[in-house]
Motif scaffolding. Structure first.
Motif, PDB file in Angstrom:
ATOM      1  N   VAL A 123     114.484-166.732 -52.474  1.00 50.56           N
ATOM      2  CA  VAL A 123     114.702-166.907 -51.041  1.00 50.56           C
ATOM      3  C   VAL A 123     115.971-167.715 -50.838  1.00 50.56           C
ATOM      4  N   ILE A 124     116.880-167.201 -49.992  1.00 46.95           N
ATOM      5  CA  ILE A 124     118.118-167.907 -49.683  1.00 46.95           C
ATOM      6  C   ILE A 124     118.048-168.428 -48.249  1.00 46.95           C
ATOM      7  N   SER A 125     118.520-169.651 -48.085  1.00 52.47           N
ATOM      8  CA  SER A 125     118.574-170.269 -46.763  1.00 52.47           C
ATOM      9  C   SER A 125     119.878-171.038 -46.674  1.00 52.47           C
ATOM     10  N   GLY A 126     120.193-171.510 -45.493  1.00 51.95           N
ATOM     11  CA  GLY A 126     121.438-172.244 -45.350  1.00 51.95           C
ATOM     12  C   GLY A 126     121.526-172.986 -44.044  1.00 51.95           C
ATOM     13  N   ASP A 127     122.620-173.705 -43.917  1.00 53.97           N
ATOM     14  CA  ASP A 127     122.903-174.380 -42.660  1.00 53.97           C
ATOM     15  C   ASP A 127     124.385-174.260 -42.360  1.00 53.97           C
ATOM     16  N   TYR A 128     124.716-174.558 -41.118  1.00 52.47           N
ATOM     17  CA  TYR A 128     126.095-174.466 -40.654  1.00 52.47           C
ATOM     18  C   TYR A 128     126.722-175.854 -40.660  1.00 52.47           C
ATOM     19  N   ASP A 129     128.026-175.909 -40.895  1.00 53.45           N
ATOM     20  CA  ASP A 129     128.755-177.172 -40.836  1.00 53.45           C
ATOM     21  C   ASP A 129     128.807-177.697 -39.413  1.00 53.45           C
ATOM     22  N   TYR A 130     129.225-178.924 -39.298  1.00 52.16           N
ATOM     23  CA  TYR A 130     129.449-179.587 -38.013  1.00 52.16           C
ATOM     24  C   TYR A 130     128.166-179.704 -37.203  1.00 52.16           C
ATOM     25  N   GLU A 131     127.052-179.944 -37.920  1.00 57.70           N
ATOM     26  CA  GLU A 131     125.747-180.186 -37.315  1.00 57.70           C
ATOM     27  C   GLU A 131     125.321-179.079 -36.352  1.00 57.70           C
ATOM     28  N   ASN A 132     125.653-177.843 -36.712  1.00 55.80           N
ATOM     29  CA  ASN A 132     125.265-176.703 -35.882  1.00 55.80           C
ATOM     30  C   ASN A 132     123.899-176.146 -36.249  1.00 55.80           C
TER      31      ASN A 132
END
Length: 166
Positions: free
Chosen positions: A97-106
């Motif tokens: 399972v791949i997950s992620g987040d966006y830079d700049y607290e998005n």
């Protein structure tokens, strides 16, 4: 005569099993790690269909830093650059399972994706909470220079606008 019939029946059964051999070579699926993801991928299909003319999405994974750069034009007529970090975990029931987040607290990605059909140059992502949301990625050499240039100039223009406002 009975023995001859039994031998013929046994021989035909053996031939039937031999004929059922799978002649297609099987390619073992690859373990999903940051090293496997490292490099540039392009979205080739979305929900079983090729992307509409003019649409694109490229994502470049950096295995060491576990970051990505994504170039797309899904919500704009121009290239957009989105950056962030990603994570891969192995789920005993679902697989990788791949997950992620966006830079700049998005925030986090809207969905987590189960990675399947893992080959050296292709993979499929299926949304963990929506089996109808399917993305087929293929490996490519790099993001085209004109897309990178367009996205960078858009990012620089946004920075200039912000500096004028503040």
């Amino acid at each position: 005569m009975k023995h001859l019939f039994k031998i013929a029946l046994l021989a035909s059964c053996l031939l039937c099993f031999a004929a059922c051999d799978d002649d297609e070579p099987r390619t073992p699926e690859i373990e999903v790690t940051p090293a496997y993801l490292n490099g540039t991928w392009t979205l080739a299909e979305w929900n079983g269909a090729p992307l509409a003319d003019g649409l694109y999405l490229y994502i470049t994974f950096n295995r060491r830093e576990r970051t990505y750069e994504m170039y797309h034009n899904f919500d704009s007529m121009y290239a957009r650059l989105v950056t962030g970090s990603f994570n891969v975990e192995e789920d005993k029931e679902l697989g990788y399972v791949i997950s992620g987040d966006y830079d700049y607290e998005n925030g986090d990605w809207t969905r987590e994706y189960v990675v399947s059909d893992r080959l050296e140059d292709a993979m499929t992502w299926t949304a963990k909470d929506d089996a109808g949301d399917v993305h087929r990625f293929v490996r490519c050499e790099k993001v085209p220079d004109e897309i990178v240039g367009e996205a960078k100039s858009d990012t620089e223009a946004d920075a200039v606008k912000l500096s004028v406002i503040f």
